[in-house]
Scaffold this active site. Structure first.
Site, PDB file in Angstrom:
ATOM      1  N   ARG A 158       3.409  36.112  33.990  1.00  0.00           N
ATOM      2  CA  ARG A 158       4.636  35.402  34.466  1.00  0.00           C
ATOM      3  C   ARG A 158       5.051  34.240  33.517  1.00  0.00           C
ATOM      4  O   ARG A 158       4.106  33.886  32.809  1.00  0.00           O
ATOM      5  CB  ARG A 158       4.056  34.887  35.889  1.00  0.00           C
ATOM      6  CG  ARG A 158       3.334  35.495  36.918  1.00  0.00           C
ATOM      7  CD  ARG A 158       2.895  34.785  38.134  1.00  0.00           C
ATOM      8  NE  ARG A 158       2.372  35.589  39.240  1.00  0.00           N
ATOM      9  CZ  ARG A 158       1.032  35.993  39.236  1.00  0.00           C
ATOM     10  NH1 ARG A 158       0.116  35.563  38.461  1.00  0.00           N
ATOM     11  NH2 ARG A 158       0.541  36.572  40.152  1.00  0.00           N
ATOM     12  N   LYS A 216      -1.759  32.127  39.502  1.00  0.00           N
ATOM     13  CA  LYS A 216      -1.603  31.302  40.707  1.00  0.00           C
ATOM     14  C   LYS A 216      -2.836  31.047  41.187  1.00  0.00           C
ATOM     15  O   LYS A 216      -3.859  31.934  41.269  1.00  0.00           O
ATOM     16  CB  LYS A 216      -0.967  32.411  41.690  1.00  0.00           C
ATOM     17  CG  LYS A 216       0.487  32.507  41.314  1.00  0.00           C
ATOM     18  CD  LYS A 216       1.499  33.322  42.446  1.00  0.00           C
ATOM     19  CE  LYS A 216       2.834  33.489  42.147  1.00  0.00           C
ATOM     20  NZ  LYS A 216       3.686  34.194  43.128  1.00  0.00           N
ATOM     21  N   HIS A 256      11.058  37.292  34.809  1.00  0.00           N
ATOM     22  CA  HIS A 256      10.092  38.368  35.570  1.00  0.00           C
ATOM     23  C   HIS A 256      10.582  39.584  35.490  1.00  0.00           C
ATOM     24  O   HIS A 256       9.680  40.426  35.735  1.00  0.00           O
ATOM     25  CB  HIS A 256      10.435  37.577  36.938  1.00  0.00           C
ATOM     26  CG  HIS A 256       9.108  37.859  37.783  1.00  0.00           C
ATOM     27  ND1 HIS A 256       8.254  36.981  37.556  1.00  0.00           N
ATOM     28  CD2 HIS A 256       8.823  38.597  38.824  1.00  0.00           C
ATOM     29  CE1 HIS A 256       7.353  37.314  38.495  1.00  0.00           C
ATOM     30  NE2 HIS A 256       7.814  38.377  39.198  1.00  0.00           N
ATOM     31  N   ARG A 302       8.099  41.393  33.267  1.00  0.00           N
ATOM     32  CA  ARG A 302       6.856  41.624  34.066  1.00  0.00           C
ATOM     33  C   ARG A 302       7.009  42.965  34.751  1.00  0.00           C
ATOM     34  O   ARG A 302       6.162  43.745  34.754  1.00  0.00           O
ATOM     35  CB  ARG A 302       6.419  40.452  35.145  1.00  0.00           C
ATOM     36  CG  ARG A 302       5.389  40.513  35.859  1.00  0.00           C
ATOM     37  CD  ARG A 302       4.889  39.129  36.721  1.00  0.00           C
ATOM     38  NE  ARG A 302       4.147  39.200  37.555  1.00  0.00           N
ATOM     39  CZ  ARG A 302       2.696  39.184  37.431  1.00  0.00           C
ATOM     40  NH1 ARG A 302       2.162  39.342  36.296  1.00  0.00           N
ATOM     41  NH2 ARG A 302       2.166  39.235  38.489  1.00  0.00           N
ATOM     42  N   HIS A 322      -2.619  40.103  40.552  1.00  0.00           N
ATOM     43  CA  HIS A 322      -2.167  40.015  42.060  1.00  0.00           C
ATOM     44  C   HIS A 322      -3.254  40.097  42.888  1.00  0.00           C
ATOM     45  O   HIS A 322      -4.515  40.510  42.492  1.00  0.00           O
ATOM     46  CB  HIS A 322      -1.450  41.481  42.474  1.00  0.00           C
ATOM     47  CG  HIS A 322      -0.111  41.468  41.950  1.00  0.00           C
ATOM     48  ND1 HIS A 322       0.787  42.677  41.857  1.00  0.00           N
ATOM     49  CD2 HIS A 322       0.869  40.595  41.422  1.00  0.00           C
ATOM     50  CE1 HIS A 322       1.929  42.269  41.509  1.00  0.00           C
ATOM     51  NE2 HIS A 322       2.064  40.868  41.193  1.00  0.00           N
ATOM     52  N   TYR A 366       5.466  48.940  42.914  1.00  0.00           N
ATOM     53  CA  TYR A 366       5.737  49.687  41.565  1.00  0.00           C
ATOM     54  C   TYR A 366       5.293  51.141  41.824  1.00  0.00           C
ATOM     55  O   TYR A 366       5.891  52.011  41.002  1.00  0.00           O
ATOM     56  CB  TYR A 366       4.854  49.185  40.538  1.00  0.00           C
ATOM     57  CG  TYR A 366       5.177  47.672  40.218  1.00  0.00           C
ATOM     58  CD1 TYR A 366       6.435  47.353  39.608  1.00  0.00           C
ATOM     59  CD2 TYR A 366       4.271  46.726  40.602  1.00  0.00           C
ATOM     60  CE1 TYR A 366       6.709  45.903  39.421  1.00  0.00           C
ATOM     61  CE2 TYR A 366       4.691  45.612  40.352  1.00  0.00           C
ATOM     62  CZ  TYR A 366       5.799  45.078  39.557  1.00  0.00           C
ATOM     63  OH  TYR A 366       6.127  43.802  39.311  1.00  0.00           O
TER      64      TYR A 366
END
Length: 323
Positions: free
Chosen positions: A151, A175, A247, A250, A273, A282
């Site tokens: 990110r 995150k 992004h 990514r 994730h 994806y």
């Protein structure tokens, strides 16, 4: 909705759940918005309103109010997620017996396909960078983002102490302050080696002392907005008709890995994730791989591989009524 409880909840998000400042700020804004609605729009008497008075009906009214203000379903769902977390916390602490969020469902959000570049476009973009001065930084920046799928916020937060060029990897913080290793290809490793010499020169020239890996032209830490500006300028210079945000690199990273047959769970780990469902967006991207598998597996595949078509609506990762 008591102010000191909201403040305590914000501290909980920071210290216990390790949410970033941006995420905590978003939670606070959502709860403040609901609190304002309760006082001014809900019909409750603010002077006598208690936590136990907040009901499922109030939540539904708040959803309608957000919709009337023009918020899209994704934004409304973010508000609901904030409220769900807050009321669950209140139940855990014994301030409430039941959460008014029980039975509240998120709004249906249309699934948009991520914007990405084809492999040739990525190569064209990077090849257009002039390898002198700031160009060394720009090439290293793009090579790293495409090589790792980080990110943009993770990239700007990387510090030199986390960089292990001899092992072609970097420890990044994502995150929820979760850390993971990302890996460098040979091109990105070499680009970083070249860039570090320029970085050292700029830092000395402007008498800067900090550990952030990517810097601007006066030696300060490169910001997220700075990365966005750099990418926009590079795409203009390269004359690219298909434009992406940081992004989008990514998305390109994940799409190209999936297209080459990498396992979905491996891609999940590389992207950082927490949920596999986030990565599944994806799965529809690997069209060429699906056609290849079809041509090998189907009895008539070898004969029809040149004309075989896989309906795009089957590639969403969702079951179909005929499946």
């Amino acid at each position: 909705m008591v102010d000191f409880l909201i403040d305590n909840y914000m501290r909980n998000l920071k210290s216990v759940r390790n949410l970033s400042q941006a995420s905590t700020k978003a939670y606070s804004a959502d709860l403040t918005s609901f609190q304002s609605w309760l006082k001014n729009e809900s019909g409750h008497n603010p002077a006598s309103l208690r936590l136990v008075d907040i009901s499922f009906t109030d939540i539904r009214g708040f959803i309608a109010w957000l919709g009337n203000r023009g918020l899209d379903p994704k934004s409304v769902n973010r508000h609901l997620s904030s409220l769900k977390g807050y009321f669950t916390w209140l139940v855990q602490l014994g301030y409430l017996d039941l959460s008014p969020m029980d039975g509240v469902r998120s709004l249906r959000v249309s699934r948009h396909l991520p914007t990405f570049l084809f492999e040739d476009d990525v190569e064209k973009l990077i090849a257009s960078i002039q390898l002198q001065a700031q160009g060394l930084r720009d090439r290293a920046l793009l090579e790293l983002m495409y090589s790792t799928g980080c990110r943009v916020s993770e990239v700007t937060a990387i510090k030199t102490i986390r960089l292990e060029l001899d092992r072609s990897r970097i420890l990044v913080r994502g995150k929820g302050r979760k850390e993971r290793f990302v890996f460098l290809g040979e091109k990105s490793r070499q680009a970083l080696q070249d860039y570090l010499l320029w970085r050292e020169q700029i830092m000395r020239q402007h008498d800067r002392q900090h550990d952030y890996l990517f810097v601007n032209f006066i030696g300060g830490a490169l910001s997220v907005r700075g990365v966005q500006f750099i990418l926009n300028q590079l795409q203009k210079k390269a004359g690219m008709s298909r434009r992406i945000s940081p992004h989008g690199l990514r998305h390109s990273f994940a799409t190209h890995l999936m297209d080459r047959g990498l396992d979905l769970r491996v891609v999940q780990e590389l992207l950082g994730h927490s949920s596999l469902s986030t990565t599944q967006v994806y799965t529809h991207m690997g069209l060429s791989r699906l056609k290849s598998i079809y041509s090998q597996a189907h009895p008539h595949g070898m004969r029809r591989s040149s004309t075989a078509r896989v309906p795009s609506h089957r590639l969403q990762g969702e079951p179909h009524e005929d499946s």
